[in-house]
Design an enzyme around this catalytic site. Structure first.
Site, mmCIF file in Angstrom:
data_model
loop_
_atom_site.group_PDB
_atom_site.id
_atom_site.type_symbol
_atom_site.label_atom_id
_atom_site.label_comp_id
_atom_site.label_asym_id
_atom_site.label_seq_id
_atom_site.Cartn_x
_atom_site.Cartn_y
_atom_site.Cartn_z
ATOM 1 N N ASP A 64 0.822 -1.210 0.000
ATOM 2 C CA ASP A 64 0.000 0.000 0.000
ATOM 3 C C ASP A 64 0.855 1.258 0.000
ATOM 4 O O ASP A 64 2.078 1.201 0.161
ATOM 5 C CB ASP A 64 -0.970 -0.004 1.193
ATOM 6 N N ASP A 123 -7.382 -3.030 14.302
ATOM 7 C CA ASP A 123 -8.762 -3.397 13.916
ATOM 8 C C ASP A 123 -8.775 -4.543 12.907
ATOM 9 O O ASP A 123 -9.799 -4.814 12.280
ATOM 10 C CB ASP A 123 -9.492 -2.170 13.343
ATOM 11 N N HIS A 142 -7.075 -4.744 10.079
ATOM 12 C CA HIS A 142 -6.901 -4.453 8.648
ATOM 13 C C HIS A 142 -5.605 -5.053 8.123
ATOM 14 O O HIS A 142 -4.592 -5.072 8.799
ATOM 15 C CB HIS A 142 -7.031 -2.959 8.331
ATOM 16 N N GLU A 191 -9.680 -1.823 5.503
ATOM 17 C CA GLU A 191 -10.328 -1.555 6.782
ATOM 18 C C GLU A 191 -11.555 -2.457 6.959
ATOM 19 O O GLU A 191 -12.000 -3.091 5.995
ATOM 20 C CB GLU A 191 -10.756 -0.082 6.827
HETATM 21 C C1 GLP Z 1 -0.596 0.441 8.526
HETATM 22 C C2 GLP Z 1 -0.328 -0.334 7.240
HETATM 23 C C3 GLP Z 1 -0.528 -1.812 7.427
HETATM 24 C C4 GLP Z 1 0.179 -2.269 8.670
HETATM 25 C C5 GLP Z 1 -0.413 -1.595 9.866
HETATM 26 C C6 GLP Z 1 0.159 -2.043 11.198
HETATM 27 O O1 GLP Z 1 -1.905 0.835 8.669
HETATM 28 N N1 GLP Z 1 -1.101 0.090 6.147
HETATM 29 O O2 GLP Z 1 -0.054 -2.498 6.281
HETATM 30 O O3 GLP Z 1 0.096 -3.675 8.792
HETATM 31 O O4 GLP Z 1 -0.193 -0.210 9.716
HETATM 32 O O5 GLP Z 1 1.346 -1.395 11.446
HETATM 33 P P1 GLP Z 1 2.315 -1.744 12.644
HETATM 34 O O6 GLP Z 1 3.083 -2.929 12.197
HETATM 35 O O7 GLP Z 1 3.174 -0.540 12.780
HETATM 36 O O8 GLP Z 1 1.492 -2.013 13.837
#
Ligand code: GLP
Length: 263
Positions: free
Chosen positions: A70, A140, A142, A147
């Site tokens: 993303d 959440d 995702h 989402e």
């Molecule tokens: C963002 C990204 C996700 C990622 C998530 C969790 O929202 N778009 O791809 O998995 O954060 O991030 P973290 O690993 O920092 O908790």
């Protein structure tokens, strides 16, 4: 589904890096190995270990094509919170043999977001599909920026971020949720689950609910990560801290079944 429970974050990352390196090394086709990659705090330790292995000659990226999950819409490459910047800063710039032309990241500055997303899907298909998609997960549930209530068959497209996600991600934007872009481009849940294998990292107490929903919850678009239950090659690598909401039986089951050492 396999659930690999490791004692702590570092061990989880070491396990995941060993797994990815072993898969790349076992790939003997002339067609490059196609690797899907995430951003976030979760994969940083995996990137660190893969860089170490690459420098030590334990794994080569010369025959690897990558696709990132993303990108924020509206952030240029040079913005230190763009995922393009993150990936180069934390991974690609440190590899000794990654070919820049093999790196694919959605362009958040495109004037044609729909075309950009359609072309991304076409390029994945033209490369023969993704062999292994590594992912992280939001609190959440995702996966990428899919989402709650995103279709479990969604493809790469534009995503609106929820207020909750903007608040969580505001830690990288001076703790101001308004500074977090409201939209992103993201692969779909269907794009991820079309991959031959999916490896998702889940670490820390704040992800305990998401881990429980991924493993024990119903398959539901409310927790988009739960789509992994329908995938025949899904692996969750997690740490003890993330296991707090699993039932004792579930926890014991996965420790038991993984007892025999295998990668
Ligand atoms: C963002 C990204 C996700 C990622 C998530 C969790 O929202 N778009 O791809 O998995 O954060 O991030 P973290 O690993 O920092 O908790």
């Amino acid at each position: 589904m396999r659930v690999i429970i490791q004692e702590n974050y570092d061990k989880m990352c070491k396990w995941a890096a060993d797994y990815i390196a072993a898969k790349i090394n076992a790939h003997h086709e002339t067609r490059p190995f196609v690797l899907g990659l995430p951003t976030g705090s979760s994969p940083i330790g995996v990137y660190r270990e893969l860089i170490r292995k690459n420098k030590a000659g334990e794994v080569s990226f010369s025959n690897v094509i990558t696709f990132n999950m993303d990108e924020y819409l509206g952030l240029p490459h040079e913005h230190d919170q763009s995922y393009w910047y993150f990936m180069h800063d934390n991974f690609f710039d440190h590899l000794v043999d990654m070919k820049p032309e093999n790196i694919n990241i959605l362009n958040g500055m495109t004037e044609d977001p729909e075309g950009e997303c359609a072309r991304y899907e076409e390029k994945i298909a033209a490369c023969g599909g993704i062999d292994l998609f590594m992912g992280g997960i939001g609190v959440d549930g995702h996966l990428a920026f899919n989402e709650p209530f995103t279709s479990l068959s969604s493809r790469t497209g534009i995503r609106a971020l929820t207020t909750d996600t903007r608040i969580v991600n505001s830690r990288f934007f001076g703790n101001d949720p308004e500074k977090v872009p409201a939209y992103a481009l993201s692969v779909g849940i269907g794009t991820v689950t079309d991959s031959k294998e999916v490896l998702v990292l889940i670490s820390g107490h704040n992800k305990a609910r998401a881990l429980a929903q991924t493993v024990e919850g119903n398959v539901s678009h409310k927790w988009t990560c739960s789509a992994l239950q329908m995938h025949n090659g899904a692996i969750i690598a997690c740490d003890e801290a993330a296991c707090g909401e699993l039932t004792v039986d579930t926890y014991k089951y996965f420790l038991d079944i993984e007892k025999a050492e295998r990668l």
